[in-house]
Design a protein around this motif. Sequence first.
Motif, PDB file in Angstrom:
ATOM      1  N   GLU A 273       8.886 -27.878 -85.931  1.00  0.00           N
ATOM      2  CA  GLU A 273       7.090 -27.012 -86.479  1.00  0.00           C
ATOM      3  C   GLU A 273       7.582 -27.416 -87.753  1.00  0.00           C
ATOM      4  N   ARG A 274       6.646 -28.002 -89.117  1.00  0.00           N
ATOM      5  CA  ARG A 274       6.376 -27.699 -90.037  1.00  0.00           C
ATOM      6  C   ARG A 274       6.461 -26.628 -90.912  1.00  0.00           C
ATOM      7  N   PRO A 275       7.669 -26.536 -91.940  1.00  0.00           N
ATOM      8  CA  PRO A 275       8.105 -25.596 -92.449  1.00  0.00           C
ATOM      9  C   PRO A 275       6.659 -24.376 -93.248  1.00  0.00           C
ATOM     10  N   ARG A 276       6.913 -23.777 -92.921  1.00  0.00           N
ATOM     11  CA  ARG A 276       6.197 -22.475 -93.362  1.00  0.00           C
ATOM     12  C   ARG A 276       6.639 -21.388 -93.775  1.00  0.00           C
ATOM     13  N   ILE A 277       5.875 -20.634 -94.701  1.00  0.00           N
ATOM     14  CA  ILE A 277       6.086 -19.673 -95.654  1.00  0.00           C
ATOM     15  C   ILE A 277       6.515 -18.772 -95.143  1.00  0.00           C
ATOM     16  N   ALA A 278       7.862 -18.415 -95.859  1.00  0.00           N
ATOM     17  CA  ALA A 278       8.709 -16.717 -95.046  1.00  0.00           C
ATOM     18  C   ALA A 278       8.576 -15.465 -95.438  1.00  0.00           C
ATOM     19  N   ALA A 279       7.781 -15.608 -96.496  1.00  0.00           N
ATOM     20  CA  ALA A 279       7.475 -14.715 -97.402  1.00  0.00           C
ATOM     21  C   ALA A 279       6.684 -15.074 -98.911  1.00  0.00           C
ATOM     22  N   LYS A 280       5.797 -14.008 -99.212  1.00  0.00           N
ATOM     23  CA  LYS A 280       4.825 -14.224-100.793  1.00  0.00           C
ATOM     24  C   LYS A 280       5.044 -12.768-100.926  1.00  0.00           C
ATOM     25  N   PHE A 281       4.437 -13.522-102.669  1.00  0.00           N
ATOM     26  CA  PHE A 281       4.913 -11.993-103.892  1.00  0.00           C
ATOM     27  C   PHE A 281       3.803 -12.631-104.303  1.00  0.00           C
ATOM     28  N   ASP A 282       3.262 -11.424-105.181  1.00  0.00           N
ATOM     29  CA  ASP A 282       1.867 -11.951-105.932  1.00  0.00           C
ATOM     30  C   ASP A 282       2.146 -10.772-107.117  1.00  0.00           C
ATOM     31  N   THR A 283       2.647 -11.226-108.082  1.00  0.00           N
ATOM     32  CA  THR A 283       2.456 -10.363-109.446  1.00  0.00           C
ATOM     33  C   THR A 283       1.247  -9.524-109.900  1.00  0.00           C
ATOM     34  N   VAL A 284       1.858  -7.977-110.184  1.00  0.00           N
ATOM     35  CA  VAL A 284       0.731  -6.927-110.461  1.00  0.00           C
ATOM     36  C   VAL A 284       0.277  -7.526-111.810  1.00  0.00           C
ATOM     37  N   LEU A 293      10.076 -11.053-110.954  1.00  0.00           N
ATOM     38  CA  LEU A 293      10.568 -11.708-110.334  1.00  0.00           C
ATOM     39  C   LEU A 293      12.101 -11.333-109.335  1.00  0.00           C
ATOM     40  N   ASP A 294      12.814 -10.779-111.013  1.00  0.00           N
ATOM     41  CA  ASP A 294      14.513 -10.410-110.688  1.00  0.00           C
ATOM     42  C   ASP A 294      14.560  -9.071-109.788  1.00  0.00           C
TER      43      ASP A 294
END
Length: 321
Positions: A273-284, A293-294
């Motif tokens: 498969e083509r690469p898929r997003i493993a995790a996602k983070f949004d800034t507050v 980020l740390d």
Amino acid sequence: MAQATPLEGLTAIVTGAGRGLGRAEAVELARLGAAVVVNDLGQPGRDGTGDASAAPAEEVAAEIRAAGGRAVAHLGDVADFAQARALVQRAVETYGQLDILVNNAGILRDRMVFSMSEDEWDSVIRVHLKGHFNTTHFAAAHWRARAKAAGGPVHGRIVNTSSEAFLAGSAGQPNYAAAKGGIVGLTTSTALALAKYGVTANVICPRARTRMTEDVFAGVPAHGEGGAPGEGKVDPLAPEHVSPLVGYLASPAAAQVNGQLLVVHGGMVAIVERPRIAAKFDTVKESFSYEELDGLLTPYYAERPPDETFAAAEVLSLGRG
């Protein structure tokens, strides 16, 4: 070969077909009914050194003809733009048109990244990546012109050769891994560009015992675990395990298979498969800070299990195509 076959009436080019994988692919395409242009530069060294020789390509073409098929040899460097053009012209002039392009030609110049010379980098990128582009360019132009003249799609198939070295890395092959990754990008772009003309482009990552991998697979039994010649066991790394997939991808049956990456060896085909997003983070906040980020990424990677793809790099790098 008088019996109707899936590739009857079609013409194929196979590059690097004087030995190993390319030879097996050329023989299989001919067995399925295609006329084959057997391309090879014939240099004795797997690093692309030594005098060019028409003998390897001529021998494979003669083998195909002896079995009742149609084949001609072509001595040429696919990484040379003019010679790649001449290769496609040879197919068209000899058999009337080109329908299938199998890009297999390649060399190895292995070195750790901190020791690799500019020439070692450039030569591998040139043969693998530029070589794939050159032949693809002229084949694509041929199919586009035919489709416009016909007023509709034509039968066009591209099968490119990548390697698992690009998937998981290969410590001593930064040039090879980069070239093979580039070939995947070239293939998916080509697949999108040529679909409207009836042309498909796919890429395989094969494992096979050839002169390119003779040292890598030296410890792998050639006749199955505990087997020996004459005991009816088949070499799990024989190039003949790869060539049937190439024959299928070249056929009308694979019209819906486009832009795909497939790993193949020893009686196994895996669709990647083509690469898929493993995790996602949004800034507050409005944008990330180092501290945020740390606080997010450090614990994520600390708690995440080892990357299976990266952990398997040593094994997967055996898949030099």
